[in-house]
Design a protein around this motif. Structure first.
Motif, PDB file in Angstrom:
ATOM      1  N   SER A  10      72.413  55.950  88.083  1.00  0.00           N
ATOM      2  CA  SER A  10      71.606  56.684  87.117  1.00  0.00           C
ATOM      3  C   SER A  10      72.295  57.921  86.533  1.00  0.00           C
ATOM      4  CB  SER A  10      70.306  57.098  87.783  1.00  0.00           C
ATOM      5  OG  SER A  10      69.642  55.946  88.231  1.00  0.00           O
ATOM      6  N   VAL A  13      74.222  57.102  83.483  1.00  0.00           N
ATOM      7  CA  VAL A  13      73.302  56.802  82.373  1.00  0.00           C
ATOM      8  C   VAL A  13      72.779  58.115  81.798  1.00  0.00           C
ATOM      9  CG1 VAL A  13      71.125  55.684  81.767  1.00  0.00           C
ATOM     10  CG2 VAL A  13      72.627  54.602  83.419  1.00  0.00           C
ATOM     11  N   PHE A  17      73.350  59.340  77.868  1.00  0.00           N
ATOM     12  CA  PHE A  17      72.257  59.605  76.924  1.00  0.00           C
ATOM     13  C   PHE A  17      72.167  61.097  76.603  1.00  0.00           C
ATOM     14  CE2 PHE A  17      70.854  55.293  77.964  1.00  0.00           C
ATOM     15  CZ  PHE A  17      70.583  54.842  76.681  1.00  0.00           C
ATOM     16  N   GLY A  54      60.985  57.020  80.255  1.00  0.00           N
ATOM     17  CA  GLY A  54      62.270  56.885  79.556  1.00  0.00           C
ATOM     18  C   GLY A  54      62.054  57.290  78.111  1.00  0.00           C
ATOM     19  N   SER A  55      61.516  58.505  77.965  1.00  0.00           N
ATOM     20  CA  SER A  55      60.980  58.943  76.666  1.00  0.00           C
ATOM     21  C   SER A  55      62.054  59.219  75.626  1.00  0.00           C
ATOM     22  CB  SER A  55      60.164  60.212  76.872  1.00  0.00           C
ATOM     23  OG  SER A  55      60.990  61.209  77.453  1.00  0.00           O
ATOM     24  N   SER A  79      67.436  62.128  81.622  1.00  0.00           N
ATOM     25  CA  SER A  79      68.339  63.084  80.985  1.00  0.00           C
ATOM     26  C   SER A  79      67.597  64.363  80.604  1.00  0.00           C
ATOM     27  CB  SER A  79      68.957  62.441  79.731  1.00  0.00           C
ATOM     28  OG  SER A  79      69.384  63.437  78.837  1.00  0.00           O
ATOM     29  N   MET A  82      67.833  65.007  76.806  1.00  0.00           N
ATOM     30  CA  MET A  82      66.858  64.244  76.015  1.00  0.00           C
ATOM     31  C   MET A  82      65.494  64.934  76.068  1.00  0.00           C
ATOM     32  SD  MET A  82      67.615  61.473  74.337  1.00  0.00           S
ATOM     33  CE  MET A  82      68.789  60.142  74.167  1.00  0.00           C
ATOM     34  N   GLY A 100      63.233  62.758  85.781  1.00  0.00           N
ATOM     35  CA  GLY A 100      63.121  61.901  86.959  1.00  0.00           C
ATOM     36  C   GLY A 100      63.659  60.516  86.677  1.00  0.00           C
ATOM     37  N   ALA A 102      63.043  56.402  86.751  1.00  0.00           N
ATOM     38  CA  ALA A 102      61.983  55.386  86.661  1.00  0.00           C
ATOM     39  C   ALA A 102      61.865  54.570  87.943  1.00  0.00           C
ATOM     40  CB  ALA A 102      62.277  54.460  85.482  1.00  0.00           C
ATOM     41  N   GLN A 103      62.910  54.618  88.765  1.00  0.00           N
ATOM     42  CA  GLN A 103      62.915  53.807  89.990  1.00  0.00           C
ATOM     43  C   GLN A 103      62.302  54.527  91.194  1.00  0.00           C
ATOM     44  OE1 GLN A 103      66.978  51.434  89.364  1.00  0.00           O
ATOM     45  NE2 GLN A 103      67.052  53.597  88.827  1.00  0.00           N
ATOM     46  N   SER A 118      59.721  52.174  76.327  1.00  0.00           N
ATOM     47  CA  SER A 118      60.453  51.372  75.344  1.00  0.00           C
ATOM     48  C   SER A 118      61.964  51.479  75.558  1.00  0.00           C
ATOM     49  CB  SER A 118      60.088  51.823  73.917  1.00  0.00           C
ATOM     50  OG  SER A 118      60.558  50.869  72.992  1.00  0.00           O
ATOM     51  N   LEU A 119      62.574  50.345  75.798  1.00  0.00           N
ATOM     52  CA  LEU A 119      64.031  50.196  75.887  1.00  0.00           C
ATOM     53  C   LEU A 119      64.691  51.078  76.955  1.00  0.00           C
ATOM     54  CD1 LEU A 119      64.844  49.698  72.092  1.00  0.00           C
ATOM     55  CD2 LEU A 119      64.703  47.973  73.889  1.00  0.00           C
ATOM     56  N   TRP A 123      68.288  49.865  81.508  1.00  0.00           N
ATOM     57  CA  TRP A 123      69.257  50.825  82.033  1.00  0.00           C
ATOM     58  C   TRP A 123      69.070  51.075  83.530  1.00  0.00           C
ATOM     59  CZ3 TRP A 123      73.338  51.718  79.287  1.00  0.00           C
ATOM     60  CH2 TRP A 123      73.262  51.554  77.907  1.00  0.00           C
ATOM     61  N   CYS A 124      68.074  50.438  84.116  1.00  0.00           N
ATOM     62  CA  CYS A 124      67.771  50.692  85.526  1.00  0.00           C
ATOM     63  C   CYS A 124      68.417  49.628  86.409  1.00  0.00           C
ATOM     64  CB  CYS A 124      66.268  50.701  85.744  1.00  0.00           C
ATOM     65  SG  CYS A 124      65.481  52.028  84.813  1.00  0.00           S
ATOM     66  N   ILE A 215      73.434  56.508  69.822  1.00  0.00           N
ATOM     67  CA  ILE A 215      72.218  56.605  70.649  1.00  0.00           C
ATOM     68  C   ILE A 215      72.569  56.763  72.142  1.00  0.00           C
ATOM     69  CG2 ILE A 215      70.764  55.296  69.024  1.00  0.00           C
ATOM     70  CD1 ILE A 215      70.950  53.239  71.686  1.00  0.00           C
TER      71      ILE A 215
HETATM   72  C1  LIG Z   1      67.481  53.608  74.485  1.00  0.00           C
HETATM   73  S1  LIG Z   1      66.735  55.098  75.024  1.00  0.00           S
HETATM   74  C2  LIG Z   1      65.023  54.832  74.580  1.00  0.00           C
HETATM   75  C3  LIG Z   1      64.310  56.139  74.378  1.00  0.00           C
HETATM   76  C4  LIG Z   1      62.893  56.032  73.814  1.00  0.00           C
HETATM   77  N1  LIG Z   1      62.006  55.321  74.722  1.00  0.00           N
HETATM   78  C5  LIG Z   1      62.904  55.386  72.454  1.00  0.00           C
HETATM   79  O1  LIG Z   1      62.261  54.342  72.286  1.00  0.00           O
HETATM   80  O2  LIG Z   1      63.538  55.944  71.533  1.00  0.00           O
HETATM   81  C6  LIG Z   1      66.696  54.916  76.803  1.00  0.00           C
HETATM   82  C7  LIG Z   1      66.211  56.185  77.508  1.00  0.00           C
HETATM   83  O3  LIG Z   1      65.989  55.853  78.886  1.00  0.00           O
HETATM   84  C8  LIG Z   1      66.453  56.917  79.679  1.00  0.00           C
HETATM   85  N2  LIG Z   1      66.733  56.355  81.017  1.00  0.00           N
HETATM   86  C9  LIG Z   1      67.718  55.501  81.368  1.00  0.00           C
HETATM   87  N3  LIG Z   1      67.629  55.204  82.664  1.00  0.00           N
HETATM   88  C10 LIG Z   1      66.547  55.861  83.150  1.00  0.00           C
HETATM   89  C11 LIG Z   1      65.931  55.949  84.436  1.00  0.00           C
HETATM   90  N4  LIG Z   1      66.424  55.291  85.488  1.00  0.00           N
HETATM   91  N5  LIG Z   1      64.831  56.715  84.565  1.00  0.00           N
HETATM   92  C12 LIG Z   1      64.333  57.398  83.497  1.00  0.00           C
HETATM   93  N6  LIG Z   1      64.871  57.367  82.270  1.00  0.00           N
HETATM   94  C13 LIG Z   1      65.970  56.605  82.094  1.00  0.00           C
HETATM   95  C14 LIG Z   1      67.684  57.427  78.944  1.00  0.00           C
HETATM   96  O4  LIG Z   1      68.053  58.730  79.328  1.00  0.00           O
HETATM   97  C15 LIG Z   1      67.224  57.312  77.490  1.00  0.00           C
HETATM   98  O5  LIG Z   1      66.607  58.505  77.049  1.00  0.00           O
END
Ligand SMILES: C[S@@+](CC[C@H](N)C(=O)[O-])C[C@H]1O[C@@H](n2cnc3c(N)ncnc32)[C@H](O)[C@@H]1O
Length: 265
Positions: A10, A13, A17, A54-55, A79, A82, A100, A102-103, A118-119, A123-124, A215
């Motif tokens: 993480s 990642v 980001f 994952g905002s 991040s 972010m 924090g 997501a896991q 969303s999306l 990444w997890c 991105i």
């Molecule tokens: C592609 S962006 C999507 C952001 C937003 N949801 C959107 O639709 O624009 C992925 C986001 O997930 C976050 N992220 C990745 N792994 C994560 C994790 N394990 N826990 C929380 N956030 C995570 C990244 O930092 C990034 O801000």
């Protein structure tokens, strides 16, 4: 069943980001489309506590705020950069920002009526843990709406690199059955999965590369080549990728989209 996604830890990642936070919105046309499609599917009417998981820069929360004007909205991201960006752009009261993973979510059991994500799932490293955590933090009857990407995503770019060398240059994505299996690890009352392949068109290889870098979606998989890619290889890659050009449209790139709706009993 343990679903293992060969993705990076993480902190890498978060760094990747974080570096993109300031320019993410300028490059996020695909992410906006997907968030809009996800939001259009959400059918929940009464929401007191909502989580954007994952905002990123906060688009989903902003997009849904007019629908749930009285909701407490929490945005969580791994991040801090972010989150800082999201916070600067936010309007309206009742918003919270939490750094924090997501896991391992830093929330009490049964905290949210609605989770939107969303999306982020792709990444997890353990989608299984994400779904288990989603189940834990939802209130009884609460719903989670998730979008993610499956294995055919960026297949044109992967195939073009395969014509150049054997290194891993493009992030890999789970198969649809693996994503479904991960969701089934938690005892949701209902799990609805919708899969659709969309093609986006790019004018060149560099346009796609600029968007991905913009991105923060850098290749973080193991098996990468060390050092810089030489000019000759890049030219080979460009030729292989741009060979797919369709007149009047551009070069197609597949996004293997998955929308998941989950409800806690
Ligand atoms: C592609 S962006 C999507 C952001 C937003 N949801 C959107 O639709 O624009 C992925 C986001 O997930 C976050 N992220 C990745 N792994 C994560 C994790 N394990 N826990 C929380 N956030 C995570 C990244 O930092 C990034 O801000």
């Amino acid at each position: 069943m343990t679903v293992f996604n060969p993705l990076p830890v993480s902190s890498r990642v978060a760094r990747s980001f974080g570096r993109a936070a300031q320019h993410y919105d300028r490059h996020a046309r695909f992410q906006r489309d997907v968030a809009d499609q996800l939001a259009a599917r959400i059918s929940v009417t009464e929401v007191e506590d909502m989580l954007d998981l994952g905002s990123g820069t906060g688009y989903c929360a902003q997009r849904l705020q007019p629908r749930y004007p009285d909701a407490n909205v929490t945005s969580l991201d791994i991040s801090t950069a972010m989150l800082a960006h999201a916070r600067q752009q936010a309007t309206g009261a009742g918003q919270h920002w939490v750094c924090g993973d997501a896991q391992t979510l830093p929330f009490r059991d049964s905290s949210f009526d609605l989770v939107v994500s969303s999306l982020t799932l792709q990444w997890c490293a353990s989608p299984e843990r994400c779904f288990t955590e989603l189940h834990r933090i939802l209130k009884p009857g609460g719903q989670a709406w998730v979008s993610t990407l499956a294995e055919h995503t960026l297949e044109e770019l992967r195939a073009s690199w395969a014509a150049v060398d054997d290194y891993v240059h493009v992030n890999s994505f789970l198969t649809l059955p693996a994503i479904e299996a991960a969701a089934q690890c938690a005892p949701f009352a209902t799990i609805t999965v919708e899969n659709r392949r969309d093609r986006y068109f790019y004018e060149s290889l560099s346009a796609l590369a600029k968007e991905l870098k913009g991105i923060g979606a850098n290749n973080l998989n193991d098996g990468q080549a060390s050092g810089l890619t030489g000019k000759r290889k890049l030219q080979q890659l460009k030729s292989a990728f741009e060979m797919n050009h369709i007149a009047g449209k551009g070069i197609p790139v597949t996004y293997d989209l998955v929308f998941i709706a989950l409800e806690k009993p």
